[in-house]
Design a protein around this motif. Structure first.
Motif, PDB file in Angstrom:
ATOM      1  N   ASP A 453       6.469 -10.910   9.492  1.00  0.00           N
ATOM      2  CA  ASP A 453       5.504 -10.379   9.768  1.00  0.00           C
ATOM      3  C   ASP A 453       4.647  -9.093   9.375  1.00  0.00           C
ATOM      4  OD1 ASP A 453       7.601  -8.770  10.276  1.00  0.00           O
ATOM      5  OD2 ASP A 453       6.154  -8.034  12.389  1.00  0.00           O
ATOM      6  N   ARG A 454       3.474  -9.354   9.001  1.00  0.00           N
ATOM      7  CA  ARG A 454       3.068  -8.314   7.690  1.00  0.00           C
ATOM      8  C   ARG A 454       1.866  -7.804   8.565  1.00  0.00           C
ATOM      9  NH1 ARG A 454       7.207  -8.195   6.391  1.00  0.00           N
ATOM     10  NH2 ARG A 454       8.395  -8.184   3.996  1.00  0.00           N
ATOM     11  N   VAL A 455       1.039  -6.426   8.074  1.00  0.00           N
ATOM     12  CA  VAL A 455      -0.101  -6.179   8.570  1.00  0.00           C
ATOM     13  C   VAL A 455      -1.323  -6.060   7.177  1.00  0.00           C
ATOM     14  CG1 VAL A 455      -1.416  -4.761   9.501  1.00  0.00           C
ATOM     15  CG2 VAL A 455       0.555  -5.016  10.392  1.00  0.00           C
ATOM     16  N   LEU A 456      -1.879  -6.894   6.736  1.00  0.00           N
ATOM     17  CA  LEU A 456      -2.900  -6.878   5.563  1.00  0.00           C
ATOM     18  C   LEU A 456      -3.828  -6.257   6.189  1.00  0.00           C
ATOM     19  CD1 LEU A 456      -4.365  -8.834   3.104  1.00  0.00           C
ATOM     20  CD2 LEU A 456      -5.777  -7.714   4.113  1.00  0.00           C
ATOM     21  N   ILE A 457      -3.609  -4.685   5.294  1.00  0.00           N
ATOM     22  CA  ILE A 457      -4.932  -3.527   5.642  1.00  0.00           C
ATOM     23  C   ILE A 457      -6.053  -3.627   4.363  1.00  0.00           C
ATOM     24  CG2 ILE A 457      -5.365  -0.346   6.094  1.00  0.00           C
ATOM     25  CD1 ILE A 457      -2.055  -0.615   6.451  1.00  0.00           C
ATOM     26  N   ALA A 458      -7.110  -3.714   4.934  1.00  0.00           N
ATOM     27  CA  ALA A 458      -8.404  -3.099   4.159  1.00  0.00           C
ATOM     28  C   ALA A 458      -9.611  -2.513   4.234  1.00  0.00           C
ATOM     29  CB  ALA A 458      -8.957  -4.974   3.599  1.00  0.00           C
ATOM     30  N   ILE A 459      -9.392  -1.592   3.095  1.00  0.00           N
ATOM     31  CA  ILE A 459     -10.072   0.029   3.233  1.00  0.00           C
ATOM     32  C   ILE A 459     -11.657  -0.208   2.807  1.00  0.00           C
ATOM     33  CG2 ILE A 459     -10.045   2.321   3.666  1.00  0.00           C
ATOM     34  CD1 ILE A 459      -8.463   1.058   5.875  1.00  0.00           C
ATOM     35  N   ASP A 460     -12.946  -0.009   2.954  1.00  0.00           N
ATOM     36  CA  ASP A 460     -14.494  -0.009   1.752  1.00  0.00           C
ATOM     37  C   ASP A 460     -13.072   1.752   0.635  1.00  0.00           C
ATOM     38  OD1 ASP A 460     -16.136   1.921   1.139  1.00  0.00           O
ATOM     39  OD2 ASP A 460     -17.475   1.218   2.620  1.00  0.00           O
ATOM     40  N   SER A 461     -13.463   0.915  -0.531  1.00  0.00           N
ATOM     41  CA  SER A 461     -12.690   2.090  -1.290  1.00  0.00           C
ATOM     42  C   SER A 461     -14.227   2.925  -1.296  1.00  0.00           C
ATOM     43  CB  SER A 461     -13.436   1.089  -2.685  1.00  0.00           C
ATOM     44  OG  SER A 461     -14.625   1.634  -2.390  1.00  0.00           O
ATOM     45  N   SER A 462     -14.924   4.255  -0.520  1.00  0.00           N
ATOM     46  CA  SER A 462     -15.152   5.219  -0.503  1.00  0.00           C
ATOM     47  C   SER A 462     -14.567   5.373   0.291  1.00  0.00           C
ATOM     48  CB  SER A 462     -17.045   4.779  -0.694  1.00  0.00           C
ATOM     49  OG  SER A 462     -17.044   4.503   1.298  1.00  0.00           O
ATOM     50  N   LYS A 463     -13.574   5.378   1.141  1.00  0.00           N
ATOM     51  CA  LYS A 463     -12.494   6.593   2.026  1.00  0.00           C
ATOM     52  C   LYS A 463     -11.039   6.162   2.023  1.00  0.00           C
ATOM     53  CE  LYS A 463     -16.054   5.486   5.222  1.00  0.00           C
ATOM     54  NZ  LYS A 463     -17.203   6.154   5.385  1.00  0.00           N
ATOM     55  N   SER A 464     -10.528   7.310   2.401  1.00  0.00           N
ATOM     56  CA  SER A 464      -9.327   7.710   2.261  1.00  0.00           C
ATOM     57  C   SER A 464      -8.775   8.318   2.531  1.00  0.00           C
ATOM     58  CB  SER A 464      -9.825   9.396   1.241  1.00  0.00           C
ATOM     59  OG  SER A 464     -10.317  10.079   2.066  1.00  0.00           O
ATOM     60  N   TYR A 465      -8.356   6.402   3.497  1.00  0.00           N
ATOM     61  CA  TYR A 465      -7.563   6.487   4.383  1.00  0.00           C
ATOM     62  C   TYR A 465      -6.236   6.557   3.698  1.00  0.00           C
ATOM     63  CZ  TYR A 465     -11.791   5.829   7.398  1.00  0.00           C
ATOM     64  OH  TYR A 465     -13.106   5.845   8.720  1.00  0.00           O
ATOM     65  N   PHE A 466      -5.886   6.024   2.501  1.00  0.00           N
ATOM     66  CA  PHE A 466      -4.700   5.558   2.913  1.00  0.00           C
ATOM     67  C   PHE A 466      -4.914   6.211   0.817  1.00  0.00           C
ATOM     68  CE2 PHE A 466      -4.652   2.930   6.421  1.00  0.00           C
ATOM     69  CZ  PHE A 466      -3.859   2.821   6.464  1.00  0.00           C
ATOM     70  N   SER A 467      -4.417   6.369   0.096  1.00  0.00           N
ATOM     71  CA  SER A 467      -4.566   6.265  -1.085  1.00  0.00           C
ATOM     72  C   SER A 467      -3.351   5.356  -1.601  1.00  0.00           C
ATOM     73  CB  SER A 467      -3.486   7.805  -1.691  1.00  0.00           C
ATOM     74  OG  SER A 467      -2.139   7.279  -1.096  1.00  0.00           O
ATOM     75  N   LYS A 468      -4.358   4.934  -2.948  1.00  0.00           N
ATOM     76  CA  LYS A 468      -3.298   3.930  -3.884  1.00  0.00           C
ATOM     77  C   LYS A 468      -1.590   3.398  -4.060  1.00  0.00           C
ATOM     78  CE  LYS A 468      -7.496   2.735  -6.448  1.00  0.00           C
ATOM     79  NZ  LYS A 468      -8.646   2.363  -7.692  1.00  0.00           N
ATOM     80  N   ASP A 469      -1.776   5.424  -4.309  1.00  0.00           N
ATOM     81  CA  ASP A 469       0.021   5.223  -5.077  1.00  0.00           C
ATOM     82  C   ASP A 469       1.038   5.635  -3.777  1.00  0.00           C
ATOM     83  OD1 ASP A 469      -1.283   7.527  -4.548  1.00  0.00           O
ATOM     84  OD2 ASP A 469      -0.398   9.191  -6.170  1.00  0.00           O
ATOM     85  N   GLN A 470      -0.261   5.470  -1.900  1.00  0.00           N
ATOM     86  CA  GLN A 470       1.346   5.627  -0.878  1.00  0.00           C
ATOM     87  C   GLN A 470       1.825   3.967  -0.630  1.00  0.00           C
ATOM     88  OE1 GLN A 470      -1.498   6.852   1.785  1.00  0.00           O
ATOM     89  NE2 GLN A 470       0.300   6.591   3.979  1.00  0.00           N
ATOM     90  N   THR A 471       3.139   4.794  -0.402  1.00  0.00           N
ATOM     91  CA  THR A 471       3.937   3.929  -0.484  1.00  0.00           C
ATOM     92  C   THR A 471       4.431   3.299   1.480  1.00  0.00           C
ATOM     93  OG1 THR A 471       5.907   5.025  -1.305  1.00  0.00           O
ATOM     94  CG2 THR A 471       4.438   3.530  -2.903  1.00  0.00           C
ATOM     95  N   GLN A 472       4.664   4.825   2.088  1.00  0.00           N
ATOM     96  CA  GLN A 472       5.068   4.765   3.332  1.00  0.00           C
ATOM     97  C   GLN A 472       3.916   5.159   4.003  1.00  0.00           C
ATOM     98  OE1 GLN A 472       8.545   4.270   4.273  1.00  0.00           O
ATOM     99  NE2 GLN A 472       7.533   4.475   6.602  1.00  0.00           N
ATOM    100  N   LEU A 473       3.744   5.051   5.420  1.00  0.00           N
ATOM    101  CA  LEU A 473       2.764   5.476   6.900  1.00  0.00           C
ATOM    102  C   LEU A 473       3.413   7.208   6.533  1.00  0.00           C
ATOM    103  CD1 LEU A 473       2.645   2.590   9.262  1.00  0.00           C
ATOM    104  CD2 LEU A 473       1.025   3.152   7.742  1.00  0.00           C
ATOM    105  N   ALA A 474       1.771   7.614   6.805  1.00  0.00           N
ATOM    106  CA  ALA A 474       2.086   8.948   6.856  1.00  0.00           C
ATOM    107  C   ALA A 474       2.454   8.913   8.307  1.00  0.00           C
ATOM    108  CB  ALA A 474       1.200   9.787   6.062  1.00  0.00           C
ATOM    109  N   PRO A 475       3.624  10.060   9.494  1.00  0.00           N
ATOM    110  CA  PRO A 475       3.807  10.644  10.379  1.00  0.00           C
ATOM    111  C   PRO A 475       2.752  10.696  10.964  1.00  0.00           C
ATOM    112  CG  PRO A 475       5.268  11.060   9.120  1.00  0.00           C
ATOM    113  CD  PRO A 475       4.938  10.856   8.153  1.00  0.00           C
ATOM    114  N   ARG A 476       1.997  10.662  12.474  1.00  0.00           N
ATOM    115  CA  ARG A 476       1.277  10.960  12.692  1.00  0.00           C
ATOM    116  C   ARG A 476       1.326  11.246  14.382  1.00  0.00           C
ATOM    117  NH1 ARG A 476      -3.475  11.381   9.140  1.00  0.00           N
ATOM    118  NH2 ARG A 476      -2.577   9.669   7.180  1.00  0.00           N
ATOM    119  N   ASN A 477       1.184  12.076  14.990  1.00  0.00           N
ATOM    120  CA  ASN A 477       1.114  12.581  16.932  1.00  0.00           C
ATOM    121  C   ASN A 477      -0.085  12.268  17.283  1.00  0.00           C
ATOM    122  OD1 ASN A 477       3.635  13.444  15.584  1.00  0.00           O
ATOM    123  ND2 ASN A 477       2.027  15.840  15.088  1.00  0.00           N
TER     124      ASN A 477
END
Length: 477
Positions: A453-477
């Protein structure tokens, strides 16, 4: 950091610092009064007051906090009658005069529940109180329910971390007058905390209570059966061979005509909904045959992502040993084979936080299920692909690993940045930048089914929810 903050006398932020919980304007999510989104990442700890002492409560809630759980579903009065806690203190009797069980100088049942609520609050965790388990509807008259509701609300209405849960593993039309009386007695004393109804397996509260003024959000129990496993139920209410399709209950609860069942139509407008009891990790499929296969981490992931991407405002995890706080000396149900503290190391328990981190990385309260994103032919059962999107992001959960073609034009932006997320460990693989003028086919490098199982994530390239070099989800409270 937490130790340093405590040393300096700095109070750690709590979710209710943003105000009490309320229903969002689109009637699909929970938010705080200042607009901050709340993603419910719950756990079933039904027997917490009865099975754990004070030290164990602290150890357990520390683990819950570390793993990102922010709601504990707890039975206040359980299926046995009367109910006793770990210290042998009684909660109730048939009179429903609870003043008999709060005595000066005695650490009673309700004192221990107070302690649990307080320890949870210290860790920023809500207690979803299932007031009394459903089988008690035969002895709880509307008059007794009113007395009980007044007692509970007066005791806990000033606690910031309470969510009320009526019912308890029961068909909603059984004892309806008593459930209404209990709910209304609580709401009369405490109008500020949210309330739901916990129904029996393979049912949703929306069938009976969606039009009630006291019901803030719906809850369904997708249950523990596998496809085609009926077990002779006389009150089976869903279509044949859909037992594991918990995404259908989201649509049912929202009143989707395609998923309505004759005689169970939903009355009233849309309310938020959540799967409050899906298949538990490490429990026999169907519960009663201890030789049956057991639900695994990939199963509990599937239930979580299917439900949330279908439109739920969060999810509740469960584990066979944790839900009953199984340990030596305490009778275990459903062939629980390990003590609860060992179950805290099981993979599904530790993987739920990645769903929470993912949803909190994007403006998820804008999101809606949108199956039109999936251009290729969708599948049934385990091949079912689920998609959700906001204005500038889309998320697609693919359990089986089958190839899929997606319409990226459904979100804003001329270019889309695309990642593949592994929900087993929260890792991210950047797939590249895609032109949104056409549909895109995506294939996975993995075996068909079982941990593919996988999740595909697609983001408008003008947004910065994730960075291209990010390899792990960031912890969120």
């Amino acid at each position: 950091m937490l130790v340093l903050m405590a040393t300096l006398g700095i109070r750690a932020a709590k979710p209710w610092d943003n105000g009490p919980l309320k229903v969002s304007a689109n009637n699909q999510y929970l938010i705080h009064h200042n607009g901050t989104p709340f993603f419910w990442m719950g756990n079933t700890a039904w027997l917490l007051p009865e099975r754990l002492n004070r030290d164990e409560v602290e150890f357990f809630l520390d683990s819950e906090q570390q793993q990102g759980y922010n709601v504990e579903q707890v039975q206040v009065i359980n299926a046995s009658y009367p109910t006793f806690n770990i210290y042998g203190q009684q909660a109730n009797d048939s009179t429903f005069d609870f003043s008999n069980y709060t005595r000066p100088g005695v650490y009673g049942y309700w004192d221990h529940l107070d302690y649990i609520v307080g320890m949870a609050a210290d860790r920023g965790i809500y207690i979803a109180m299932d007031c009394i388990w459903g089988n008690h509807h035969t002895i709880m008259t509307p008059e007794k329910a009113t007395l009980y509701g007044q007692f509970l609300a007066r005791r806990y209405k000033d606690c910031p971390n309470i969510i009320w849960m009526i019912g308890g593993d029961i068909m909603g039309d059984r004892g309806m007058e008593s459930w209404d009386a209990l709910a209304r007695a609580i709401k009369a004393e405490d109008p500020n905390h949210l309330m739901t109804f916990h129904p029996r397996g393979r049912t949703t509260s929306a069938w009976w209570y969606n039009d009630r003024e006291w019901l803030d959000f719906n809850m369904f129990q997708s249950g523990h059966r596998r496809y085609g496993q009926r077990n002779g139920d006389g009150d089976y209410t869903i279509r044949d061979n859909t037992e594991e399709d918990n995404w259908r209950f989201v649509a049912m609860s929202f009143g989707d005509p395609a998923e309505q069942i004759q005689g169970r139509e939903v009355r009233g407008g849309r309310k938020p909904v959540i799967d409050g009891e899906p298949s538990y990790e490490d429990i026999p499929q169907g519960l009663h045959d201890f030789q049956a296969p057991r639900w695994q981490d990939y199963d509990v992931r599937r239930y979580a992502y299917w439900s949330v991407f279908a439109g739920s405002f969060g999810h509740t995890y469960g584990h066979n040993s944790i839900m009953q706080l199984a340990k030596p000396g305490a009778q275990a149900s459903y062939d629980a084979r390990k003590p609860w503290w060992e179950a805290l190391g099981d993979p599904g328990y530790q993987q739920m936080k990645y769903l929470k981190w993912l949803m909190l990385s994007v403006p998820f309260t804008e999101g809606q299920n949108d199956q039109s994103i999936i251009v290729s032919q969708n599948g049934e059962r385990y091949d079912r692909i689920i998609a959700t999107r906001g204005q500038d992001y889309l998320l697609v959960y693919n359990y089986s690993g089958k190839p899929m073609t997606l319409d990226l034009t459904k979100i804003s932006g001329r270019k889309k940045l695309v990642w593949l997320m592994n929900p087993a460990d929260g890792t991210l693989q950047f797939l590249g930048e895609y032109d949104s003028s056409r549909s895109q086919e995506f294939t996975f490098d993995g075996a068909y089914l079982r941990s593919s199982d996988r999740v595909l994530i697609a983001i408008d390239s003008s947004k910065s929810y994730f960075s291209k070099d990010q390899t792990q989800l960031a912890p969120r409270n």
